[in-house]
Structure formats: C-alpha cells, structure tokens
Write a protein that holds these residues in place. Structure first.
Motif, short mmCIF file in Angstrom:
data_model
loop_
_atom_site.label_atom_id
_atom_site.label_comp_id
_atom_site.label_asym_id
_atom_site.label_seq_id
_atom_site.Cartn_x
_atom_site.Cartn_y
_atom_site.Cartn_z
N ASP A 251 -30.52 53.53 45.24
CA ASP A 251 -30.42 52.26 44.59
C ASP A 251 -31.74 51.15 45.34
O ASP A 251 -32.39 50.28 44.58
CB ASP A 251 -29.33 51.25 44.69
N VAL A 252 -31.65 51.18 46.48
CA VAL A 252 -32.76 50.30 47.38
C VAL A 252 -33.99 50.75 46.66
O VAL A 252 -34.83 49.90 46.79
CB VAL A 252 -32.57 50.54 48.93
N ILE A 253 -34.24 52.02 47.04
CA ILE A 253 -35.69 52.53 46.62
C ILE A 253 -36.10 52.17 45.02
O ILE A 253 -37.09 51.48 44.77
CB ILE A 253 -35.71 53.96 46.94
N GLU A 254 -35.09 52.24 44.02
CA GLU A 254 -35.41 51.72 42.71
C GLU A 254 -35.52 50.33 42.62
O GLU A 254 -36.41 49.80 41.83
CB GLU A 254 -34.01 52.41 41.98
N MET A 255 -34.73 49.63 43.28
CA MET A 255 -35.05 48.22 43.14
C MET A 255 -36.57 47.70 43.62
O MET A 255 -37.18 46.94 43.36
CB MET A 255 -33.91 47.51 43.80
N MET A 256 -36.62 48.45 44.81
CA MET A 256 -38.27 48.30 45.50
C MET A 256 -39.32 48.71 44.59
O MET A 256 -40.32 48.21 44.39
CB MET A 256 -38.25 48.69 46.86
N LEU A 257 -39.06 49.81 43.97
CA LEU A 257 -40.16 50.26 43.04
C LEU A 257 -40.30 49.30 41.70
O LEU A 257 -41.28 49.14 41.25
CB LEU A 257 -39.60 51.76 42.37
N ALA A 258 -39.17 48.50 41.29
CA ALA A 258 -39.23 47.47 40.35
C ALA A 258 -39.87 46.39 41.00
O ALA A 258 -40.41 45.70 39.74
CB ALA A 258 -37.83 47.26 40.03
N GLY A 259 -40.05 46.16 42.19
CA GLY A 259 -40.84 45.03 42.47
C GLY A 259 -40.19 44.38 43.83
O GLY A 259 -40.96 43.09 44.17
N ALA A 260 -39.21 44.63 44.20
CA ALA A 260 -38.63 43.88 45.47
C ALA A 260 -39.22 44.53 46.78
O ALA A 260 -39.57 45.47 47.09
CB ALA A 260 -37.00 44.18 45.52
N SER A 261 -39.32 43.47 47.58
CA SER A 261 -39.89 43.52 49.10
C SER A 261 -38.69 44.07 49.96
O SER A 261 -39.13 44.56 50.87
CB SER A 261 -40.71 42.35 49.72
N ALA A 262 -37.54 43.43 49.67
CA ALA A 262 -36.27 43.47 50.38
C ALA A 262 -35.19 43.55 49.19
O ALA A 262 -35.54 43.14 48.28
CB ALA A 262 -36.10 42.52 51.70
N VAL A 263 -33.99 43.85 49.97
CA VAL A 263 -32.98 43.81 49.37
C VAL A 263 -31.74 43.17 49.49
O VAL A 263 -31.45 43.51 51.02
CB VAL A 263 -32.45 45.29 48.64
N GLU A 264 -30.63 42.82 48.80
CA GLU A 264 -29.39 42.17 49.32
C GLU A 264 -28.41 43.15 48.65
O GLU A 264 -28.59 43.73 47.47
CB GLU A 264 -29.12 40.68 48.80
N VAL A 265 -27.45 43.39 49.38
CA VAL A 265 -26.20 44.20 49.03
C VAL A 265 -25.12 43.25 48.99
O VAL A 265 -24.83 42.54 50.07
CB VAL A 265 -25.91 45.33 49.80
N GLY A 266 -24.36 43.17 47.89
CA GLY A 266 -23.26 42.19 47.68
C GLY A 266 -21.85 42.83 47.71
O GLY A 266 -21.16 43.16 48.50
N ALA A 267 -21.62 43.18 46.17
CA ALA A 267 -20.14 43.39 45.98
C ALA A 267 -19.85 44.81 46.76
O ALA A 267 -18.61 44.82 47.04
CB ALA A 267 -20.01 43.71 44.47
N ALA A 268 -20.83 45.50 47.03
CA ALA A 268 -20.43 46.73 47.59
C ALA A 268 -19.53 46.60 49.01
O ALA A 268 -18.92 47.47 49.58
CB ALA A 268 -21.65 47.75 47.78
N ASN A 269 -19.94 45.38 49.56
CA ASN A 269 -19.69 45.18 50.96
C ASN A 269 -17.94 44.93 50.80
O ASN A 269 -17.26 45.13 51.79
CB ASN A 269 -20.15 43.94 51.77
N LEU A 270 -17.49 44.49 49.49
CA LEU A 270 -16.04 44.12 49.51
C LEU A 270 -15.21 45.37 49.34
O LEU A 270 -13.87 45.25 49.53
CB LEU A 270 -15.97 43.06 48.34
N VAL A 271 -15.71 46.30 48.76
CA VAL A 271 -15.02 47.45 48.54
C VAL A 271 -15.30 48.34 49.71
O VAL A 271 -14.28 48.97 50.15
CB VAL A 271 -15.51 48.23 47.30
N ASP A 272 -16.34 48.53 50.35
CA ASP A 272 -16.50 49.36 51.70
C ASP A 272 -17.24 48.55 52.60
O ASP A 272 -18.18 48.25 52.49
CB ASP A 272 -17.34 50.38 51.17
#
Lengths: 303, 243
Positions: A251-272
């Motif tokens: 997902d990180v790679i996909e988001m960066m290919l779309a145009g992101a220079s970095a990413v944030e991870v949100g909901a996933a932290n709450l589950v794991d």
C-alpha cells in the motif's frame, strides 16, 4: 541494499512510514511494545489551543474494512502538550515529530502553530483544516478555497518550519483546495482526512455514534485516497503525505506511485499496534520484489 | 499488553446465548482480575474486547454472550482455531483495599470477571460473598463455580425463578461487607453506587476502537480527570465516578 529514505521539505526520514494523528496518541502506548524510533516520524494527537474532552460516547462504529470515529479532537491543549506530552515523548522518540494542529478560528490556528513551531522536537506542522469555523458559520475551513488559503497564509506568517495542510476529502474538488493552499504558501499537502460516514444500529434504530456522523477510515477508503492523491499530484508542485487505509508495504508503494512523498498509517494501528513496525520491516522486501532501489524515486511514478 | 496467538481449547455453550471459551497461550501480561483481552476475528475490522473469566499459567478463559456479528463468529470457532489477541488490557481490580469480607457483584455478562476476582481474594484469605444477578433461571451460568471456590454465593433473578426475587441491590440488603466490586449493565452499577455503604470498584463497558489507549474512542469524565475506559479503566473507583 535498497534505500527507504525520503524527504519532506528538507526533513529527511529514514523511511516514509508515519503513524497518523489520533491513532498513535503521544506514542507511549506503542513505545511499551517496540522501539518507535524505527518510524520515519510520527504525527501526534491533534492539538488545539484549549483542552478539549471531545464528543460524547459512543465515538466508534465498525464498518466493513474500516471504522467510523467521532472523537472530537480530545486533547489536553497546546500548553500541556508542550509542558508534559512532548518531554515524555522525547524519552521514547528521538527523531523529529509532526505537530498536528486544529482550530476553530484563524486566531486559534495561529496561536497553536506559533507555539508548536518553536518546539525543537517538532520538524513539521500538519494543519488539519477539517474543523468547523465557528466564526464563519460553522462550515469547515477545508471546504472552501478562500478559508483554506486564509488559514495557510495566517499560519505561514508566524512559523518557520514546513507547513503541510491536511485536506478533507469531503469537498467537490480537492485539487482546487490543494492549489489554493499551495498558492497561499503551503509547503506541502497531507491527505486524505476521513470521509464522512454513519452507521445505524438496527436494534435501537438510531445512529451508532452519539454525534450521529463521524469520519470513516480504514482499508475501505484506500482506493479513494489513491485516486485523490493521484489527482492532487497533477495539480500541485509541493510534496504530498498520502494516507487513507494504508495497511501494508505494498500500500505504501502504491500510494507513493500515485504521488505521495511519504505516507501516514492510521486505522491499522488501532487493530494491530505493530502495524507500522510490520510495514517498515516489510518495505525492503516489497521494494526488491518490484525492482525499486531508491524509494523516493517512485513518487508520482504512476503518472 | 502483549500480542499473543492463542489456541482455542474449548468453546462450550453454557446457556442459549452464553459460551465459555478456553484459550491456551502466554498469559504473562494478565496481571489483575477485571482485565480483558481484545480478539481479532477474520472478516471483522475491529477487535472484540472480552473480560477475563479465569486465568492460570498458559490458559486464559472467557465467558461471552452472543450479541452481534463478532460474538456470533466466536461461538462457531472450533477447537484448535488460532486467535490473534491483545492480552492484559485495562487496569483491573485492586484487591489490596478489599478488607476482610468483600462482596463481588455481577449482573448478566458482568458475572465472568467477578469469578477470577473472587478466586484471587479467596486465595488471599478473604471471606468473599458473590451476588450474581440474572433475568431468569435459564440464563444462569457459572454460579456453581463461585460456590466451588468457596465464595458464599447469592443468586438474584429479576423474575424470581431462582434465589432472591429482584435485582442485585435487593440481594445486598442486610449483607455485611467491607468493600464491593461490581460489573454489569450501567443501571445496575448506578443502583449500586447509590445503595452501597462502603467504597468500591465498578467495571464499565464502552464501544472501543483500539482497546489499548491510543484512539480516545472510549473516554469518560471522572472526578479525577478524563479517563480512557480501555486503558485507565475499565475499573473505576466509586469516588471518582460522575454519572
């Protein structure tokens, strides 16, 4: 050896993974589990001028592949964040943090941003403009180009560190808002905030969330976020921190290919609670698998 | 808190809608009765928080009621299923303040955490009374287990089909106790708050996001400041509660 490092307006990160504001508190819960210094950076709990309890409970509703939250920016207020939370955070996180700031008037944004800009630990300001403007009829600052630009300009005037504006996806055309922020001097864009959502309890026949609606996040919104980041990347020249349902290194790679220079991870932290750690550890292999040597080279690669 | 992959050893139906599940695996993070575990289920996004019914080295057990999708899925899990759990969550009950003859009070699905609590206090040499409230006779579970460990057990049913007719507060009338511990529906907790002579600890429920203090999804106001039910609770002391 692959290179996972990225750069946000001069702030260099060992990797692009940043826990998203509101899903990581001030870090201590996670620091009990692993050394959080492996993170690229971390966006701390949305901070306002005054302390806020937030909304009544229930504040959480589950959805297919996601959740709705309506916490309402509970936080101890900027003075206490500076006096207590940041020193505590420093004990477990030695890198620069991202200060996530909210406000209900231009003055509040200015006040809070100016204070946090002076903190040595803060590397970047992330200004959340999804809050209602109490002096502007209650419409969110992020829903008009004029008010988004007004917040950006006012904040830029009193700060020295990079200012990223966090955009709401609940608008007609997010590229217009992004452009307005860029024109007003924003150093970057952070996107997307949660989508407006609601669940209704069939037993009570009423909304599950006390505040009725809330912000929908989680893997379900990932394609929405990718599409919006892709379009904003075309519309602006400033860097983008991409977020919305990111749960894996792929997902990180996909988001960066779309145009992101970095990413944030949100909901996933709450589950794991180990989600960010797992993503960071999986990133080199995923990069190798897709023939990527230098992660920062792929930003916008899908265009 | 620890992330543990448990193995289902037993998943037995106790009443129409209540099940008893035993999980084998690392229990070292569970340090007090009244704590809970948060269970990841395939196909559901958020974990399901369930309080600990009993715990010994390498085995934790829970008693849960089927009330929605998550607990329905749980009820169908066969033995040997692996379950990803976060364990040792919440503050749990503090037994150091109980005095010599505490009473533990459970209502419905609030009964399970009182068992591990009673067991611990009996092991500490205290004389424990357990008041267990249910709607009706065929909803009763675990009552014999309380007697078996030596708790003086009083049953109350709303319809009077077994034991004292009425609520746990009716069963509490005239009882001599040094301290009270309670878990159950909020109206029951409120009634106890208003009808107990001593201090006590009450365990609350709230819809949770993470279950370990990160999301602020389950905050409440107390006289001692804002608290997160999942992390600073679920147990609150009587004196701090604001209704």
């Amino acid at each position: 050896m692959v290179n996972t490092s990225v750069n946000l307006s001069g702030l260099s990160l060992d990797n692009p993974v940043i826990p998203a504001s509101g899903t990581f508190g001030f870090g201590y819960e996670f620091a009990e589990l692993y050394d959080i210094n492996i993170l690229g950076s971390f966006s701390f709990k949305g901070t306002t001028k005054d302390a806020r309890f937030g909304n009544p409970t229930p504040r959480i509703a589950e959805c297919t592949s996601g959740l709705i939250n309506s916490v309402g920016l509970q936080n101890p207020g900027v003075e206490q964040v500076i006096a207590e939370e940041l020193p505590k955070l420093k004990q477990c996180f030695s890198k620069k943090v991202i200060a996530n700031i909210s406000g209900f008037s231009i003055d509040e944004y200015v006040y809070t941003c100016e204070k946090l800009d002076r903190e040595e630990q803060v590397g970047l300001l992330e200004v959340n403009i999804s809050c209602p403007n109490v002096h502007g009829g209650g419409m969110s600052f992020g829903t008009s180009c004029a008010s988004a630009a007004e917040v950006t300009k006012a904040v830029k005037k009193v700060t020295t560190k990079p200012v990223y504006i966090k955009l709401s996806p609940n608008v007609t055309d997010i590229t217009e808002i992004a452009k307005a922020c860029e024109d007003a001097g924003a150093d970057g864009i952070s996107m997307i905030n949660t989508l407006m959502g609601m669940r209704i309890d069939l037993k009570t026949k009423k909304p599950v969330i006390a505040n009725k609606s809330g912000g929908f996040s989680g893997p379900a919104i990932f394609p929405v976020a990718v599409s919006m980041v892709y379009r904003v990347y075309d519309a602006v020249k400033i860097p983008i921190i991409g977020m919305g349902g990111i749960s894996s290194a792929e997902d990180v790679i996909e988001m960066m290919l779309a145009g992101a220079s970095a990413v944030e991870v949100g909901a996933a932290n709450l589950v794991d609670p180990f989600a960010c750690k797992k993503i960071i550890e999986a990133l080199p292999d995923a990069m190798q698998k897709y023939g990527i040597n230098n992660l920062q080279d792929i930003t916008g690669g899908a265009h | 808190m620890k992330n543990v992959l448990y193995t289902v050893q037993k998943n037995q139906q106790l009443t129409d809608s209540v099940y008893h599940m035993e999980l084998a695996g690392d229990t070292s993070a569970i340090t007090a009765p009244g704590q809970f575990i948060n269970i990841k289920l395939d196909s559901l996004y958020l974990r399901r928080p369930i309080s600990v019914y009993d715990c010994r080295d390498g085995m934790v057990s829970i008693i849960y009621k089927v009330v929605g999708k998550g607990t329905q899925l749980m009820s169908r899990l066969p033995v040997e299923t692996k379950l990803d759990c976060l364990t040792g969550l919440g503050n749990g009950f503090d037994t150091s303040v109980s005095g010599e003859n505490p009473v533990v009070i459970g209502g419905g699905v609030g009964v399970p955490p009182m068992y591990y609590l009673a067991k611990k206090m009996i092991a500490e040499g205290k004389s424990v009374t357990a008041i267990l409230g249910f709607n009706t006779a065929n909803e009763i579970f675990a009552a014999e287990e309380f007697s078996a460990i030596g708790a003086k057990t009083i049953l109350a049913t709303a319809d009077g089909s077994v034991g004292v007719k009425g609520f746990v507060t009716d069963a509490l009338q005239g009882l001599d106790y040094s301290y009270f511990y309670a878990c159950g529906p909020e109206p029951m907790l409120k009634a106890l708050y208003n009808n107990t002579r001593t201090s006590g600890q009450l365990s609350f429920e709230e819809r949770m996001g993470c279950g370990f203090g990160a999301c602020m999804g389950c905050s409440c106001k107390t006289k001692y400041g804002n608290k997160r039910i999942c992390k600073d609770g679920p147990v609150l002391v009587k004196e701090e509660i604001i209704w």
